[in-house]
Design a protein around this motif. Structure first.
Motif, PDB file in Angstrom:
ATOM      1  N   VAL A 127       0.850  -1.199   0.000  1.00 24.18           N
ATOM      2  CA  VAL A 127       0.000   0.000   0.000  1.00 24.18           C
ATOM      3  C   VAL A 127       0.880   1.242   0.000  1.00 24.18           C
ATOM      4  N   ALA A 128       1.886   1.265   0.862  1.00 22.42           N
ATOM      5  CA  ALA A 128       2.797   2.416   0.928  1.00 22.42           C
ATOM      6  C   ALA A 128       3.569   2.573  -0.380  1.00 22.42           C
ATOM      7  N   THR A 129       3.917   1.466  -1.014  1.00 22.81           N
ATOM      8  CA  THR A 129       4.637   1.524  -2.281  1.00 22.81           C
ATOM      9  C   THR A 129       3.758   2.079  -3.393  1.00 22.81           C
ATOM     10  N   TYR A 130       2.477   1.698  -3.405  1.00 28.15           N
ATOM     11  CA  TYR A 130       1.542   2.290  -4.375  1.00 28.15           C
ATOM     12  C   TYR A 130       1.420   3.799  -4.158  1.00 28.15           C
ATOM     13  N   VAL A 131       1.356   4.222  -2.901  1.00 27.38           N
ATOM     14  CA  VAL A 131       1.290   5.661  -2.601  1.00 27.38           C
ATOM     15  C   VAL A 131       2.544   6.353  -3.130  1.00 27.38           C
ATOM     16  N   ALA A 132       3.710   5.783  -2.852  1.00 27.67           N
ATOM     17  CA  ALA A 132       4.965   6.379  -3.325  1.00 27.67           C
ATOM     18  C   ALA A 132       5.015   6.415  -4.854  1.00 27.67           C
ATOM     19  N   ALA A 134       2.457   6.581  -6.923  1.00 29.98           N
ATOM     20  CA  ALA A 134       1.521   7.621  -7.372  1.00 29.98           C
ATOM     21  C   ALA A 134       2.143   9.005  -7.180  1.00 29.98           C
ATOM     22  N   GLN A 135       2.801   9.210  -6.057  1.00 29.93           N
ATOM     23  CA  GLN A 135       3.473  10.494  -5.819  1.00 29.93           C
ATOM     24  C   GLN A 135       4.602  10.716  -6.823  1.00 29.93           C
TER      25      GLN A 135
END
Length: 153
Positions: A127-132, A134-135
């Protein structure tokens, strides 16, 4: 009543983007479009560990270019991708000795390898990797992101 043709070529707003028509180029390896078109990139790995195919782009650094699409008056979304059980285990081993993981230990039909189910901590990491990712996409100039979640990925 308007005809389907007039609707197809009428403007539409997608998020904060004003498109000149309802035509969107689906994710492809080669990008070609007319001005005012929304492009969706080919599926793009969110991290090296989320890979498992050769010659696939990634969005885990800032080294990506979108200016050419914008110069033509179009927009581009980045499709984010994690292979999971569709990964090729030989490529995972070669790339980073990454584990063969998925949401569950259920293999894809026709694939002999059985993935290991992600742990709760690994799910949080994804989940954190998807956020990163996207950023990174927004910093790289993409107008939006799409998550590829079909076909066992």
């Amino acid at each position: 009543m308007s005809s389907p043709t007039s609707t197809l070529f009428s403007p539409i707003r997608v998020g904060n983007i004003n498109l000149q028509h309802h035509i969107i180029l689906a994710p492809l390896t080669r990008l070609r479009s007319a001005p005012g078109t929304l492009l969706v990139s080919e599926a793009t790995f969110i991290s090296q560990k989320a890979g498992g195919y050769d010659n696939v782009p990634g969005i885990y650094t800032d080294a990506h270019v979108t200016e050419a699409v914008h110069e033509k008056g179009s927009f581009i979304f980045l499709q984010l991708w994690a292979l999971g059980r569709a990964a090729e285990t030989a490529v995972l081993a070669k790339e980073n000795n990454s584990p063969y993981v998925s949401a569950s230990p259920i293999p894809l039909p026709g694939k002999p390898d059985i993935p290991r189910a992600l742990t709760t901590e690994e799910i949080k990491e994804y989940v954190a990797t998807y956020v990163a990712a996207a950023q990174n996409a927004i910093r790289a100039g993409f107008d939006g992101v799409e998550i590829h979640g079909a076909n066992g990925y």
